[in-house]
Design an enzyme around this catalytic site. Structure first.
Site, short mmCIF file in Angstrom:
data_model
loop_
_atom_site.label_atom_id
_atom_site.label_comp_id
_atom_site.label_asym_id
_atom_site.label_seq_id
_atom_site.Cartn_x
_atom_site.Cartn_y
_atom_site.Cartn_z
N ARG A 48 0.81 -1.21 0.00
CA ARG A 48 0.00 0.00 0.00
C ARG A 48 0.86 1.27 0.00
NH1 ARG A 48 -2.76 -0.31 4.65
NH2 ARG A 48 -1.83 1.56 5.53
N TYR B 15 -12.03 18.37 -15.54
CA TYR B 15 -12.72 17.07 -15.51
C TYR B 15 -13.81 17.08 -14.43
CZ TYR B 15 -13.11 11.97 -15.04
OH TYR B 15 -13.57 10.68 -14.96
N ASP C 37 -3.57 19.31 -14.42
CA ASP C 37 -3.85 17.99 -15.01
C ASP C 37 -3.32 18.02 -16.44
OD1 ASP C 37 -5.07 15.82 -16.34
OD2 ASP C 37 -6.83 15.89 -15.04
N LYS D 142 -5.37 6.75 -19.90
CA LYS D 142 -5.62 7.23 -21.27
C LYS D 142 -4.44 6.82 -22.17
CE LYS D 142 -8.92 9.12 -18.90
NZ LYS D 142 -10.16 8.38 -18.72
#
Ligand code: PLP
Length: 385
Positions: free
Chosen positions: A54, A107, A176, A201
């Site tokens: 983690r 977004y 971003d 993407k």
């Protein structure tokens, strides 16, 4: 160090890789230690040492080293999704009572996350330009968040101008950079403090991965890695890191092909009588083209265009007539995709958001441009009133 080398080889020559052509996937949730003192020391430095998946993993580290180098940043931390990276980054940089400026369209879930933060006393204001920033800035403003090109409209923000404005006012900037990939635009070199990406993407590129990354100076990434990364638990898995590494190997050639095909399709649509407007910053007719050429070294293939209709049925018919483009969300994969935001939201929401009825978003894939142009041409003709 050139980008092709970073994508292909850099960060992989660890002794444990044994010269393997692909780095091993460390599929283990934990690492063990020779004695208690060693474990104690590792836990104190969990950002640098391998203790538990983690927090850190060697395969994920290879992907992180490459992404940091591509963006010309000091450190990168990979997440289980782009939203994991975005929410952890914003949370790490604000406290109760802080205010965030959001410049241009971003977004949707990023805005939703900022709304969610209101319950912890963090507020935000959306503005269109620097004049808007000047009016909306408060004593409590801590962060300026933006995308360039902007979401859905693909408007260009002058990154150096905005970061100079923000720096002069003591704000941290977060951008971003998913649209351009770290190959076509390097915002950290233009003054941005922290860059975030969805790796789902173009970087992944094969529509088989959901991942994200935050990149910036160690002084900002290390606290995030030790706190939000560990506590939110949106860690990237080593399997997904292997897909990121694989995606990066071919990113330069894929992006060259996406650019060429995207521009060919955009130019075709711009000349078609059934099209009202094309929003692609690589077209010389785009209002932000000159700035885009100055601050970017290439263009990806996600853009929107407006059908010359205000009739929902006709816009829906256009989508249904397409044979090659597949209807779906997301973007940046090998396959060409079409989406019509106006058709997937309530009419009242569409009108409030100012989305034209005929707005169509295309993610141009790696198929020959003639195939894509032919498909769009027959659908435009077949759906004409
Ligand atoms: C511009 C942009 N940023 C961030 C995200 C979120 O990434 P993810 O879906 O990997 O969480 C997306 C997803 O569509 C996006 O389009």
């Amino acid at each position: 160090m050139n980008d092709e080398w970073i994508c292909g080889r850099m960060g992989e020559d660890e002794p444990w890789a044994l010269g393997a052509v692909n780095p091993p996937v460390f599929e283990n949730s934990l690492f063990t230690f020779g004695n208690a003192a060693e474990l104690g020391a590792a836990i104190k430095d969990e950002d640098e040492r391998y203790v538990y998946w983690r927090g850190t993993n060697p395969t994920v580290d290879v992907a992180q080293r490459k992404l940091a180098a591509l963006e010309r940043g000091e450190r990168a931390k990979c997440f289980g999704s782009g939203m994991g990276a975005i929410s952890a980054t914003i949370s790490s940089l604000v406290s109760a009572g802080d205010h965030v400026l959001v410049l241009g369209a971003v977004y949707g879930p990023t805005t939703q996350f900022l709304r969610y933060l209101e319950k912890f006393g963090v507020t935000h204001t959306h503005v269109d330009d620097l004049a808007g920033c000047d009016s909306a800035i408060r004593a409590s403003t801590r962060l300026l968040y933006f995308e360039s090109p902007s979401y859905m409209a693909y408007a260009i923000v002058d990154i150096a101008e905005v970061t100079a404005w923000a720096r002069g006012r003591g704000l941290v900037t977060v951008m971003d950079n998913t649209w351009s990939t770290p190959l076509f635009q390097k915002p950290l070199t233009l003054g941005v403090d922290v860059v975030v990406h969805s790796l789902s993407k173009y970087v992944g590129g094969h529509s088989d991965l959901v991942g994200g990354v935050v990149i910036g100076p160690s002084r900002l990434i290390r606290p995030l890695a030790l706190t939000e990364y560990q506590l939110y638990g949106a860690a990237m898995s080593p399997h997904d890191a292997a897909k990121v590494i694989k995606g990066l190997r071919t990113l330069p050639v894929r992006m060259a092909a996406h650019q060429e095909r995207g521009l060919a399709v955009a130019a075709f649509l711009e000349g078609h009588p059934a099209v009202r407007a094309v929003n692609h910053p690589g077209l010389p007719s785009h209002p932000g083209h000159a700035t885009a050429v100055r601050q970017m070294s290439g263009f990806s293939s996600l853009f929107s265009f407006e059908l010359a209709t205000d009739d929902r049925q006709q816009a829906a018919l256009f989508l249904d007539k397409l044979r090659h483009f597949r209807i779906g969300v997301s973007w940046g994969g090998f396959e060409s995709l079409v989406n019509a935001p106006a058709l997937t939201v309530e009419e009242s929401v569409r009108a409030t958001m100012g989305i034209p009825v005929g707005l169509i978003r295309l993610s141009v894939g790696l198929e020959p441009a003639e195939t894509l142009v032919g498909d769009l041409g027959q659908a435009l003709e077949g759906s004409a009133a």
